[in-house]
Scaffold this active site. Structure first.
Site, short mmCIF file in Angstrom:
data_model
loop_
_atom_site.label_atom_id
_atom_site.label_comp_id
_atom_site.label_asym_id
_atom_site.label_seq_id
_atom_site.Cartn_x
_atom_site.Cartn_y
_atom_site.Cartn_z
N SER A 1 0.83 -1.19 0.00
CA SER A 1 0.00 0.00 0.00
C SER A 1 0.88 1.25 0.00
O SER A 1 1.70 1.43 -0.90
CB SER A 1 -0.97 -0.04 1.19
N ASP B 1 -9.98 -5.40 -3.92
CA ASP B 1 -9.30 -4.51 -2.97
C ASP B 1 -10.24 -3.34 -2.69
O ASP B 1 -10.60 -2.59 -3.59
CB ASP B 1 -7.99 -4.01 -3.60
N HIS C 1 -7.18 -6.14 0.55
CA HIS C 1 -6.07 -5.18 0.49
C HIS C 1 -4.84 -5.61 1.28
O HIS C 1 -3.72 -5.55 0.78
CB HIS C 1 -6.55 -3.81 0.97
#
Length: 246
Positions: A92, A193, A223
């Site tokens: 991320s 996600d 995610h």
């Protein structure tokens, strides 16, 4: 510091170092299984706790992207001083930070492994972040997007808006310099996600100039894939990647 948010450090017996970068509002807890997998294969591993993380969201609102990047930059320099090859892995926002290191340090970064990296968002309210950050301290959090039952992520339940506005500044900077990324790249993207949209992977893969850039679709994870059902696949592919890239 929240229990479980501690940084991870292991010095291996080989010449390879791996820097792990965790995500926005998260902690090294989301990367610890990956870190332990790498350490068991005698890589040197560092996963710092980024400034403002692992305490309170109010504390994070007092930090900016330069603080988070400064922490991984320092850790990278330390690994680079003692290892011939240093790879950077990120999830991320950790992927955003990894890309920035590659843009700044060029060939000193041996390769990148990115899991659901972020460089933008399609949320309509993101354009309002500079204004909202002056009047709204926080909004509901984005942590814990995991498909696997019974697994939780140690992350804030609120998103600090000033910090989010700073992350958007980092995104713009990283997007503008993607052509500087020439290192081998492995990008692993969840099919579903709820935090980072698929357009992020496309922007990255279209923007970098890596001769070797591979995309892997994660079919069974959301995610926070490093804690989800595809974690083992991520770990194995990352080790294969390092061994092939050296």
């Amino acid at each position: 510091m929240l229990a479980g948010a501690e940084p991870f450090s292991h010095t291996g017996s080989g010449e390879v170092g791996v820097l792990l970068c965790h995500g926005f509002t998260g902690t090294p807890q989301s990367m610890r299984p990956w870190a332990e997998y790498l350490a068991a294969r005698e890589f040197s591993v560092r996963c710092p706790l980024l400034p403002g993380h692992g305490t309170t969201w109010q504390e994070m609102n007092r930090t900016r992207w330069t603080d988070w990047y400064g922490a991984v930059r320092d850790e990278f320099g330390s690994l680079r001083a003692s290892h011939s090859s240093v790879f950077v892995f990120g999830q991320s926002m950790g992927g955003t930070l990894a890309l920035r290191l590659a843009e700044e340090f060029g060939e000193q970064v041996a390769g990148l492994v990115l899991v659901n990296p972020s460089v933008t968002t399609l949320r309509w309210d993101a354009k309002l972040l500079p204004v909202l950050s002056r009047v709204l301290p926080s909004v509901p959090g984005v942590g814990g997007d995991i498909a696997k039952p019974g697994v939780t992520e140690l992350a804030y339940d609120r998103t600090p808006v000033r910090a989010a506005a700073s992350l958007a500044q980092l995104w713009r900077l990283v997007r503008a310099d993607l052509a500087k990324v020439t290192q081998p790249l492995l990008l692993l993207r969840s099919a579903v996600d709820h935090v980072v949209e698929p357009v992020n992977a496309r922007i990255i893969l279209d923007g970098v100039r890596s001769e070797r850039a591979t995309e892997v679709r994660l079919e069974n994870s959301f995610h926070v894939a490093t804690l989800d059902s595809d974690a083992q696949l991520i770990f194995e592919r990352s080790v294969d990647f390092v061994r092939e890239a050296r």
